[in-house]
Design a protein around this motif. Structure first.
Motif, short mmCIF file in Angstrom:
data_model
loop_
_atom_site.label_atom_id
_atom_site.label_comp_id
_atom_site.label_asym_id
_atom_site.label_seq_id
_atom_site.Cartn_x
_atom_site.Cartn_y
_atom_site.Cartn_z
N UNK A 1 30.17 68.04 -6.08
CA UNK A 1 28.80 67.51 -6.15
C UNK A 1 28.45 67.10 -7.57
N UNK A 2 28.76 67.99 -8.51
CA UNK A 2 28.47 67.71 -9.92
C UNK A 2 29.15 66.44 -10.38
N UNK A 3 30.41 66.31 -9.98
CA UNK A 3 31.17 65.14 -10.41
C UNK A 3 30.58 63.85 -9.83
N UNK A 4 30.21 63.92 -8.55
CA UNK A 4 29.62 62.74 -7.91
C UNK A 4 28.32 62.34 -8.60
N UNK A 5 27.53 63.37 -8.98
CA UNK A 5 26.27 63.09 -9.68
C UNK A 5 26.54 62.37 -11.00
N UNK A 6 27.53 62.88 -11.73
CA UNK A 6 27.87 62.27 -13.01
C UNK A 6 28.28 60.82 -12.83
N UNK A 7 29.10 60.61 -11.80
CA UNK A 7 29.57 59.24 -11.55
C UNK A 7 28.40 58.34 -11.21
N UNK A 8 27.44 58.85 -10.44
CA UNK A 8 26.27 58.05 -10.07
C UNK A 8 25.43 57.72 -11.30
N UNK A 9 25.31 58.73 -12.16
CA UNK A 9 24.52 58.53 -13.37
C UNK A 9 25.10 57.39 -14.21
N UNK A 10 26.42 57.31 -14.20
CA UNK A 10 27.07 56.25 -14.96
C UNK A 10 26.97 54.91 -14.21
N UNK A 11 27.12 55.00 -12.90
CA UNK A 11 27.19 53.75 -12.12
C UNK A 11 25.83 53.09 -11.96
N UNK A 12 24.74 53.88 -11.89
CA UNK A 12 23.43 53.30 -11.60
C UNK A 12 22.99 52.26 -12.63
N UNK A 13 23.04 52.59 -13.96
CA UNK A 13 22.63 51.55 -14.92
C UNK A 13 23.51 50.32 -14.89
N UNK A 14 24.78 50.54 -14.67
CA UNK A 14 25.70 49.39 -14.63
C UNK A 14 25.32 48.47 -13.46
N UNK A 15 25.03 49.10 -12.31
CA UNK A 15 24.66 48.31 -11.15
C UNK A 15 23.35 47.57 -11.39
N UNK A 16 22.41 48.26 -12.04
CA UNK A 16 21.12 47.63 -12.33
C UNK A 16 21.30 46.43 -13.25
N UNK A 17 22.19 46.59 -14.22
CA UNK A 17 22.47 45.50 -15.16
C UNK A 17 23.04 44.29 -14.43
N UNK A 18 24.00 44.56 -13.54
CA UNK A 18 24.61 43.48 -12.76
C UNK A 18 23.57 42.79 -11.90
N UNK A 19 22.69 43.58 -11.30
CA UNK A 19 21.66 43.04 -10.42
C UNK A 19 20.74 42.12 -11.20
N UNK A 20 20.33 42.61 -12.40
CA UNK A 20 19.43 41.80 -13.24
C UNK A 20 20.10 40.50 -13.65
N UNK A 21 21.37 40.59 -14.03
CA UNK A 21 22.11 39.40 -14.43
C UNK A 21 22.21 38.42 -13.27
N UNK A 22 22.47 38.95 -12.09
CA UNK A 22 22.59 38.09 -10.91
C UNK A 22 21.28 37.38 -10.61
N UNK A 23 20.18 38.15 -10.66
CA UNK A 23 18.88 37.56 -10.36
C UNK A 23 18.52 36.49 -11.38
N UNK A 24 18.83 36.77 -12.66
CA UNK A 24 18.56 35.81 -13.71
C UNK A 24 19.33 34.52 -13.49
#
Lengths: 141, 366
Positions: free
Chosen positions: B30-53
């Motif tokens: 569980x801890x590991x998955x949380x860490x991975x999500x913490x890393x993945x969430x901003x990256x995904x948000x960045x990609x989403x923003x770039x795509x929308x732009x």
């Protein structure tokens, strides 16, 4: 990959190596602990699990005196199931690597591609090898 | 290995059940998955923003293109535009004739004005292969007289020809050259410049033509061939007659394919053929044979990479990936059914698949 579902497979694999339930459980837990410390293994999770388990079991075997490795067939198994005994003996007569391949393929039901990757050969070579080993096994039965 | 033996093997080696999956491992997971999500969430948000732009920018560009499209000019429209003193957009064909009319009217009604101020109108015709540029010098302030059935309108038109018109015509085999009106030579203030530019894309389009002229038939044939071989494998353990039929059809098709490749003068074919013939020999199922095939494939790919254009090579790689997916599915799926039926079939099928891959690659090369 769901780790819970892989737990039994790895346990059986460790049990095949160590012939001892408690040791196998210890090694299985250790395997998963090490696996979880390395997120980069996620892409080939099962292959890495097997590799870690095998290395841990080999390390463990080095520490165990050779006399205690002989697995005994219990009277319940021996009585009324001669085929099983014959198969066990035939399996024991196989070279270590061949036996491991059979366990992975037919006991754990792993894909040929995964076993081929573990042993560093092509699928073509691995499938031929599995055929040869099963033929050998059948002959000895 | 039959089902009974497998079952016995499982009973011997997998009868022991492990105790429950330990809780501490669950926690670690569980801890590991949380860490991975913490890393993945901003990256995904960045990609989403770039795509929308990017998407917004594309929409903006498209909207601009729509607004810049030339509109059909009629006499009535011209009249209205001149009354409102707005710049007029011309379609290429109309712009030439309309422009000539305007200039000639100017020169007859007020010849002195054309010598004082002038502006240059440029009309560009662009196709894949050719760019035609037409430049016309006209007075910046011209008096336009338009004769309508019942009235005469006289207006001063500022910057009538200031807007540049670009039109992209559909690609054709011969670049279309628009006809230059005869009046153009009669007007002293007008000069027409024709430029022909051979773009870099010409080379690539030649490659594409080369591929398409030869590939389509062979590709369709090979798709059918693949389907037949797949059916053949599926029928292996079911019905011997159906199996024989599909196998025979596939053999006939392979022979047809072979002829096609020979007719195309494929230099790799002969070498591959010899490897294949040697490989089919009963005592040749060795590692050396497999290595020979692998070496051949690698050399073929290297040659292709060094010889052909990057576009075509990428197409080959894509088809190779597609093939590999099919191959994986097939190997782990249908082949398992026929696995116990005999070793020869597996070897045979493996070679057929390799041959299919090579033929597929050669299709793109020739």
């Amino acid at each position: 990959m769901k780790i819970e579902s892989e737990y039994t497979r790895i346990f059986h694999y460790c049990l095949y190596w160590l012939h001892h339930k408690e040791d196998a459980e210890d090694m299985t837990q250790e395997t998963f602990l090490r696996y979880l410390q390395h997120p980069e293994y996620e892409s080939h999770a099962r292959q890495y699990l097997y590799t870690i388990a095998r290395n841990l079991c080999i390390d463990k075997l080095r520490k165990i005196p050779p006399d205690s490795l002989n697995e005994e067939i219990t009277p319940e198994q021996n009585l009324g199931i001669p085929e099983r005994v014959a198969l066990k003996m035939a399996m024991d007569a196989l070279p270590d690597e061949d036996r491991e391949i059979i366990i992975l393929r037919y006991v754990n039901g792993e894909k040929i591609s995964l076993i081929a990757e573990m042993f560093g050969v092509s699928r073509f070579v691995m499938s031929k090898r599995i055929r040869q080993v099963t033929q050998k096994l059948k002959k000895s039965l | 290995m039959n089902r009974k033996l497998r079952k016995t093997l499982k009973e011997i080696y997998a009868s022991e059940k492990p105790s429950e999956y330990p809780d501490f491992l669950k926690e670690i997971k569980k801890e590991r998955d949380k860490k991975q999500f913490r890393f993945a969430a901003p990256v995904m948000a960045l990609f989403l923003a770039a795509f929308l732009g990017l998407y917004g920018y594309c929409e903006l560009l498209e909207a601009r293109n729509h607004s810049a499209e030339p509109q059909e000019e009629t006499l009535e429209h011209l009249k209205q535009a001149t009354q409102q003193k707005q710049p007029i957009a011309f379609s290429p064909a109309e712009s030439i004739t309309t422009q000539m009319e305007t200039v000639s009217e100017t020169s007859t009604s007020n010849p002195a004005l054309s010598a004082e101020l002038s502006t240059t109108q440029t009309t560009v015709f662009t196709t894949t292969h050719t760019t035609i540029r037409m430049e016309t010098t006209v007075p910046e302030t011209a008096v336009t007289q338009i004769h309508l059935p019942n009235q005469t309108v006289t207006e001063t038109v500022p910057e009538v020809f200031a807007e540049e018109t670009e039109t992209f015509l559909p690609e054709t085999t011969a670049p279309p050259v628009p006809e230059v009106p005869a009046e153009i030579t009669a007007i002293p203030e007008t000069t027409a410049v024709l430029e022909t530019t051979v773009t870099e894309e010409t080379q690539e389009s030649e490659w594409r033509c080369l591929d398409l002229s030869r590939v389509s038939d062979v590709e369709a044939l090979q798709a059918s061939y693949w389907e037949l071989r797949r059916q053949e494998a599926m029928n292996w353990s079911m019905n011997s007659r159906v199996y024989e039929d599909s196998g025979r059809q596939a053999d006939e098709m392979l022979s047809e394919l072979t002829t096609l490749h020979r007719e195309n003068g494929n230099p790799y074919y002969e070498r591959y053929h010899s490897i294949l013939v040697n490989g089919i020999a009963p005592d040749s199922h060795t590692r050396a044979y497999t290595e020979l095939k692998d070496t051949f494939m690698n050399e073929l790919l290297t040659d292709l990479e060094n010889t052909i254009s990057p576009d075509v090579f990428q197409a080959i790689q894509a088809s190779q990936q597609d093939f590999q997916e099919k191959f994986d599915t097939f190997w782990e799926g249908d082949l398992q059914l026929s696995y116990e039926m005999g070793s020869l079939y597996t070897d045979y099928l493996e070679m057929e698949l390799i041959q299919y891959r090579v033929l597929l690659l050669m299709n793109y090369f020739y």
